[in-house]
Enzyme design. Structure first.
Site, mmCIF file in Angstrom:
data_model
loop_
_atom_site.group_PDB
_atom_site.id
_atom_site.type_symbol
_atom_site.label_atom_id
_atom_site.label_comp_id
_atom_site.label_asym_id
_atom_site.label_seq_id
_atom_site.Cartn_x
_atom_site.Cartn_y
_atom_site.Cartn_z
ATOM 1 C CG ASP A 368 46.944 26.035 -11.759
ATOM 2 O OD1 ASP A 368 47.179 27.229 -11.953
ATOM 3 O OD2 ASP A 368 47.336 25.106 -12.493
ATOM 4 N NE ARG A 444 48.843 20.624 -15.698
ATOM 5 C CZ ARG A 444 48.392 21.278 -14.645
ATOM 6 N NH1 ARG A 444 49.179 22.037 -13.958
ATOM 7 N NH2 ARG A 444 47.156 21.179 -14.279
ATOM 8 C CE LYS A 477 48.341 21.132 -4.397
ATOM 9 N NZ LYS A 477 47.003 20.805 -4.905
ATOM 10 C CD1 TRP A 478 57.409 23.814 -4.786
ATOM 11 C CD2 TRP A 478 57.651 25.729 -3.670
ATOM 12 N NE1 TRP A 478 58.579 24.380 -5.196
ATOM 13 C CE2 TRP A 478 58.756 25.554 -4.514
ATOM 14 C CE3 TRP A 478 57.590 26.864 -2.858
ATOM 15 C CZ2 TRP A 478 59.800 26.483 -4.578
ATOM 16 C CZ3 TRP A 478 58.625 27.778 -2.924
ATOM 17 C CH2 TRP A 478 59.707 27.590 -3.775
ATOM 18 C CG ASP A 479 51.625 21.414 -8.393
ATOM 19 O OD1 ASP A 479 52.274 20.371 -8.477
ATOM 20 O OD2 ASP A 479 50.413 21.494 -8.710
ATOM 21 N N GLY A 529 52.665 17.438 -9.135
ATOM 22 C CA GLY A 529 51.653 16.645 -9.819
ATOM 23 C C GLY A 529 51.272 15.495 -8.896
ATOM 24 C CG ASP A 535 62.181 14.299 -2.185
ATOM 25 O OD1 ASP A 535 62.626 15.191 -1.438
ATOM 26 O OD2 ASP A 535 61.815 14.534 -3.361
ATOM 27 C CG ASP A 549 47.687 15.245 -9.257
ATOM 28 O OD1 ASP A 549 47.539 15.913 -8.217
ATOM 29 O OD2 ASP A 549 48.235 15.688 -10.280
ATOM 30 C CD GLU A 615 27.341 13.327 -0.826
ATOM 31 O OE1 GLU A 615 27.774 12.419 -1.536
ATOM 32 O OE2 GLU A 615 27.048 14.473 -1.266
#
Ligand code: DGJ
Length: 743
Positions: A368, A444, A477-479, A529, A535, A549, A615
């Site tokens: 985003d 939001r 990415k479909w939010d 989110g 599904d 999230d 790391e």
């Protein structure tokens, strides 16, 4: 042919490898559900049904002399309202004269040897499987409603799909106020129900409840399948475990409002009805018109929950998700969201790309904030044009930079939403779902676009298409970041308003169909989110979905475990994020974070510049290991190993290859104890007679890391006796162990 019709006794037999489903037409043409369970070799199971005269259970007019025959007590294939079946209805209608009774009788059927499709809705694809279809037609000739029940029988995969088409064969309008996809009566059972409830950032938590004489309702009224109740329920024997007992699964392939009702009736029979949520649903069916319900996916296991999950994992991976991405290795990605949130520019993104490439990532996903005036979540949604202030070289510059480092490039969108502060809303205020004259309820800071309006869908298609053609974007990415309220479409009449939540989903599916057809090589990842639309409907378009999230590994154990009951690991978006975790502040060692994230479509969600050298080194070896075990994790059989009691102490799961030659065992201790118990797990899916050795160990406990235990065990001993590990001490200690058949 997996479907047979016994003409004499009027019984349909639907047979899969291990299960059998039977439907009987009685002498009055009523359609009776006579059996679903383990194979019974074509024995007509209707002998189980008793015709008892139960007080207050009324009889159809034709059978009024036979007081033992009642719609109220017979197991029904598709229950209707008004004709004295007082249990939960699958279908409710209102005729033009106000009559609400619907009474269906058999009029015909057809058996074909291919899988049916559903226009405008996702469906389980036939692919290369042997699939037969049964269509049974029922009619209420009084009001003129024809109901066609479709059954797809996946013989080898032990799956039966259901779908219902409702046609108005009269000249008058008929209103459908409820149209479930399926109804099934289990004549007797002392059963539990398992469902997957939750909330944002804590999705699909497992809840097991004993069924009592009541109607248990699970569902969503949020316009999305929701974080709160997944459209999947399991009914199982009260003593069913992961490895034993009868279990039925009912999964709705739908992304909008849904309802699952489980009723235990006066005679202990269990009715399961699942379909589109009917609380705000009223569909006008004009004469000649037809309505298609979403598909439901049914499975039965006589061997407990692990086997039931396996049946769903296989069908979703192989027949629901788009075939183009089934056998292609998915890239290990780095997503910038938790690394930068909205605070980035071209320089920062290119630095992240450099860092991602150095640690071995294969794709950079720009989340985003890249478009419009999107510097916070207050503005910009709807304006799908790159923000040249932040990214002066456009998307092409950052995509090309990723490509030059050998990485793919992916991009975030939230197509179905708009901010008040956006050019789109300023020029099309009538394109949002909003009650006339009311102030909008905000979520939001955004509003929901009217996806039932074709103009909106066309606009989104064109604007997303132009972004996707402007740079080498290989992943979307479909939010979807709010629940739907004020559901009112200015593109439809007052009488059609209770059709909008379903029309919205049809619009979303249409847009996804158009985009995935136009860009067949772009992989779409679902997201709402996190897992608000996790599904099978979305999986038809997107082979993976951002699971939650919440990236905290310890919370994720519960979320991913709940998810695993119905959905395969290949669909579960899972990333390693920074420690302390941004959602709950917990510190978890990087090895434990990796072991949990590897049980999904692996990736990172952080700023590589903030990683220490140590790391970075672990990440390089994690990616190497993930790529080594990619096939085993993505296509192996998944087993939940830890019992309910274990779960208070540790969580454990296993991937076993289909041929049983190798397995990856994972254990994470969630409650370290002094003087702790040994960690015992019994494995599954191995070859009893074969001998196994451990050839890989990864652990948060430094002394165990890379030290393969001196172990040579037969499959039988690992499955019957188990593995004993530890105890492990420290902060959320974990271990991952690869077992290989000795050659
Ligand atoms: C919610 C998603 O789940 C996050 O991963 C991220 O993409 C944000 N939306 C961006 O707004």
């Amino acid at each position: 042919m997996s479907i047979k019709f016994d003409e004499k006794n009027k019984v349909f037999f639907l047979n899969t490898k291990n299960t059998e489903y039977q439907i009987k037409i009685n002498e009055y043409g009523m359609l009776i559900h006579s059996y679903y369970g383990g194979s019974v070799g074509y024995t007509d199971m209707s002998f189980l049904i008793k015709y008892l005269d139960r007080g207050f259970s009324s009889n159809p007019f034709e059978s009024r002399g036979n007081r033992g025959l009642s719609a109220d007590t017979l197991p029904s294939e598709y229950s209707t309202y008004g004709a004295a079946d007082f249990r939960v209805s699958a279908l409710m209608t209102v005729a033009e004269n106000g009559s609400r009774t619907c009474d269906l009788r058999y009029i015909g059927h057809e058996i074909t040897n291919e899988k049916y499709k559903i226009e405008g809705l996702p469906y389980v694809r036939g692919e290369k499987d042997k699939v037969d279809t049964l269509r049974i037609d029922l009619l209420d000739d009084h009001i003129g409603i024809r109901v066609s029940l479709y059954y797809g029988v996946f013989e080898e995969k032990d799956i039966i799909t259901r779908h219902t088409a409702i046609t108005n064969v009269s000249d008058a309008d008929i209103y459908i106020t409820k149209a479930a996809s399926m109804c099934m009566d289990i004549p007797y059972g002392d059963c539990d129900m398992i469902h997957f409830h939750g909330r944002h950032a804590m999705e699909r938590l497992t809840e097991r409840t004993a069924l009592t004489h009541d109607i248990h309702v699970v569902g969503s009224r949020r316009g999305m399948s929701s974080h709160h109740n997944n459209p999947f329920v399991i009914i199982c024997d009260r003593d069913a475990t992961e490895i034993s007992g009868n279990c039925y699964g009912v999964m709705l392939m739908y992304s909008g409002n849904h309802k699952e009702e489980i009723e235990v009736d006066q005679a202990n029979s269990i009715r399961v009805v699942s379909g589109i949520g009917d609380d705000d649903f009223n569909w006008k069916l004009a004469g000649g018109g037809s309505f298609d319900t979403p598909e439901a996916i049914l499975a039965f296991s006589a061997e407990g929950l692990n086997t039931l999950s396996f049946l769903y994992h296989r069908i979703i991976r192989e027949n629901v998700c788009p075939a183009a991405f089934r056998d292609v290795k998915r890239p290990v990605l780095l997503n910038n969201w938790e690394g930068t949130y909205f605070d980035f520019d071209e320089k920062k993104i290119m630095e992240i790309e450099d860092g991602a490439a150095q640690i071995g990532c294969e794709m950079l996903v720009l989340d985003d904030g890249w478009f419009g005036v999107r510097n916070s979540d207050n503005a910009g949604l709807g304006d799908w044009k790159v923000n040249l202030k932040k990214l002066p070289g456009g998307l092409k510059a950052v995509a090309d930079h990723a490509n030059s480092l050998g990485m793919k490039f992916g991009l975030w969108f939230e197509p179905e939403m708009v901010n008040e502060d956006s050019d789109l809303y300023r020029s099309h205020p009538d394109w949002v779902l909003m009650d006339p004259g009311r102030k909008p309820v905000m979520g939001r800071n955004q509003m929901v676009l009217d996806m039932s309006n074709k103009e909106v869908v066309d606009y989104l298609f064109e604007s997303i298409k132009s972004v996707l053609t402007g740079a080498n974007i290989e992943y979307v990415k479909w939010d979807f970041n709010r629940s739907m309220s004020n559901v009112y479409s200015k593109a439809h009449s007052a009488a059609e308003q209770q059709e909008i939540t379903h029309r919205f989903i049809l619009g979303t599916y249409d847009l996804l169909t158009r985009l995935t057809t136009a860009f067949p090589n772009v992989m779409f990842e679902g997201c709402a989110g996190g897992g608000g639309r996790f599904d099978a409907g979305m999986m038809f378009f997107s082979p993976q979905i951002w699971c939650s999230d919440n990236t905290d590994a310890i919370n994720r154990l519960k979320i991913q475990k709940g998810t695993s009951y119905g959905y395969p690991v290949s669909t579960v978006g899972s990333h390693i994020s920074a420690s302390p975790n941004h959602q709950n502040g917990r510190e978890v060692p990087i090895a434990t974070r990796a072991i949990v994230a590897m049980s999904g479509t692996f990736g990172y969600e952080l700023d590589p510049a903030k990683l220490t050298d140590g790391e970075k080194e672990s990440i390089r070896s994690q990616i190497k290991a993930y790529n080594r075990f990619y096939e085993l994790i993505g296509k192996g059989r998944y087993f939940r190993l830890s019992s309910e009691r274990d779960e208070a102490y540790f969580s454990s799961w296993e991937f076993a290859s289909e041929d049983g030659k190798e397995a990856l065992v994972n254990i994470v201790v969630t409650d370290v104890r002094a003087n702790a118990e040994v960690l015992f797990v019994k494995l599954h899916g191995l070859r009893p007679e074969a001998e196994y050795t451990a050839d890989y160990v990864y652990s948060s406990v430094e002394e165990l890391n890379n030290k393969t235990p001196d172990l040579v065990c037969t499959g039988a001993s690992l499955m019957n006796g188990g593995l004993s590990i530890g105890p492990l001490y420290g902060v959320y200690p974990s271990i991952q162990l690869h077992l290989n058949e000795k050659r």
